[in-house]
Design an enzyme around this catalytic site. Structure first.
Site, PDB file in Angstrom:
ATOM      1  N   SER A  52      10.735  24.368  -4.877  1.00 20.90           N
ATOM      2  CA  SER A  52       9.913  25.547  -4.183  1.00 20.90           C
ATOM      3  C   SER A  52      10.474  26.867  -4.562  1.00 20.90           C
ATOM      4  O   SER A  52      10.458  27.311  -5.525  1.00 20.90           O
ATOM      5  CB  SER A  52       9.945  25.025  -2.719  1.00 20.90           C
ATOM      6  OG  SER A  52       8.808  25.903  -1.984  1.00 20.90           O
ATOM      7  N   ASP A  83       0.570  17.170  -3.005  1.00 18.53           N
ATOM      8  CA  ASP A  83       0.721  18.602  -3.319  1.00 18.53           C
ATOM      9  C   ASP A  83      -0.330  19.220  -4.378  1.00 18.53           C
ATOM     10  O   ASP A  83      -0.091  19.412  -5.611  1.00 18.53           O
ATOM     11  CB  ASP A  83       2.056  19.021  -3.831  1.00 18.53           C
ATOM     12  CG  ASP A  83       2.557  20.598  -3.868  1.00 18.53           C
ATOM     13  OD1 ASP A  83       1.749  21.117  -3.470  1.00 18.53           O
ATOM     14  OD2 ASP A  83       3.772  20.816  -4.094  1.00 18.53           O
ATOM     15  N   HIS A 113       4.323  18.632  -0.593  1.00 17.21           N
ATOM     16  CA  HIS A 113       5.282  19.845  -1.342  1.00 17.21           C
ATOM     17  C   HIS A 113       6.709  19.407  -1.575  1.00 17.21           C
ATOM     18  O   HIS A 113       7.104  19.502  -2.589  1.00 17.21           O
ATOM     19  CB  HIS A 113       5.071  21.125  -0.860  1.00 17.21           C
ATOM     20  CG  HIS A 113       5.678  22.046  -1.642  1.00 17.21           C
ATOM     21  ND1 HIS A 113       5.553  22.624  -2.919  1.00 17.21           N
ATOM     22  CD2 HIS A 113       6.518  22.890  -0.836  1.00 17.21           C
ATOM     23  CE1 HIS A 113       6.186  23.716  -3.182  1.00 17.21           C
ATOM     24  NE2 HIS A 113       7.054  23.647  -1.948  1.00 17.21           N
TER      25      HIS A 113
END
Length: 169
Positions: free
Chosen positions: A67, A118, A145
């Protein structure tokens, strides 16, 4: 959710990698986790990661980058070629900052991971990262995610196999 380096401990990732004989370092990036303080300017983030790698004598290094940490790992990957022996992006942000041509120049073996659920960031970042010539993509089923949190055993298995192959080069 506030992600921090201790997540890799609680998930068991440290234990798996250490058992494989790897030196493992997890970093709370400036302004995140337990570091506090301000975030670094975007233009300094790749240099920051390079300084950590050099100071800890990690060169060459395999970077696992989920991320937000993509704002550090991607500039490091693009601007410091040859410092990484492997790259494992997990739906990182910042992929839009680089061109297809920049991705095509990368020679670092790359394991791209994203979660099946995601639908936004994971799929968008994967589309761009697929332009890295020596890359493979793995979708983690029923994972959101932070895919490694939803499928830690599968994540560890993929990471193990990727590192095993890297060790043979």
């Amino acid at each position: 959710m506030n992600f921090k380096s201790s997540t890799w401990h609680s998930l068991g990732t440290f234990d798996h990698l250490v058992a494989m004989g790897h030196r493992v370092v997890a970093v709370d990036l400036p302004g995140y986790g337990e570091t506090g303080g301000d975030q670094l300017d975007e233009n300094l983030r790749g240099d920051f990661l390079d300084r950590i790698v050099s100071a800890l004598k990690l060169d060459p290094v395999v970077v696992v980058s989920p991320s937000m940490s993509g704002t550090y790992s991607l500039p490091f990957l693009v601007n410091f070629p040859g410092k990484m022996t492997g790259y494992v992006p997990v739906a990182p942000i910042f992929t839009e900052k680089f061109t297809r041509e920049q991705y095509e120049k990368i020679r670092t073996p790359t394991l791209i991971i994203y979660g099946e659920l995601d639908k936004d960031l994971g799929r968008e970042s994967t589309k761009r990262l697929r332009n890295i010539p020596n890359s493979q993509v793995q979708e983690l089923p029923k994972a959101k995610h932070p895919a490694y949190l939803d499928q830690p055993q599968l994540f560890h298995k993929l990471l193990y196999n990727f590192l095993l192959v890297l060790g043979k080069h």
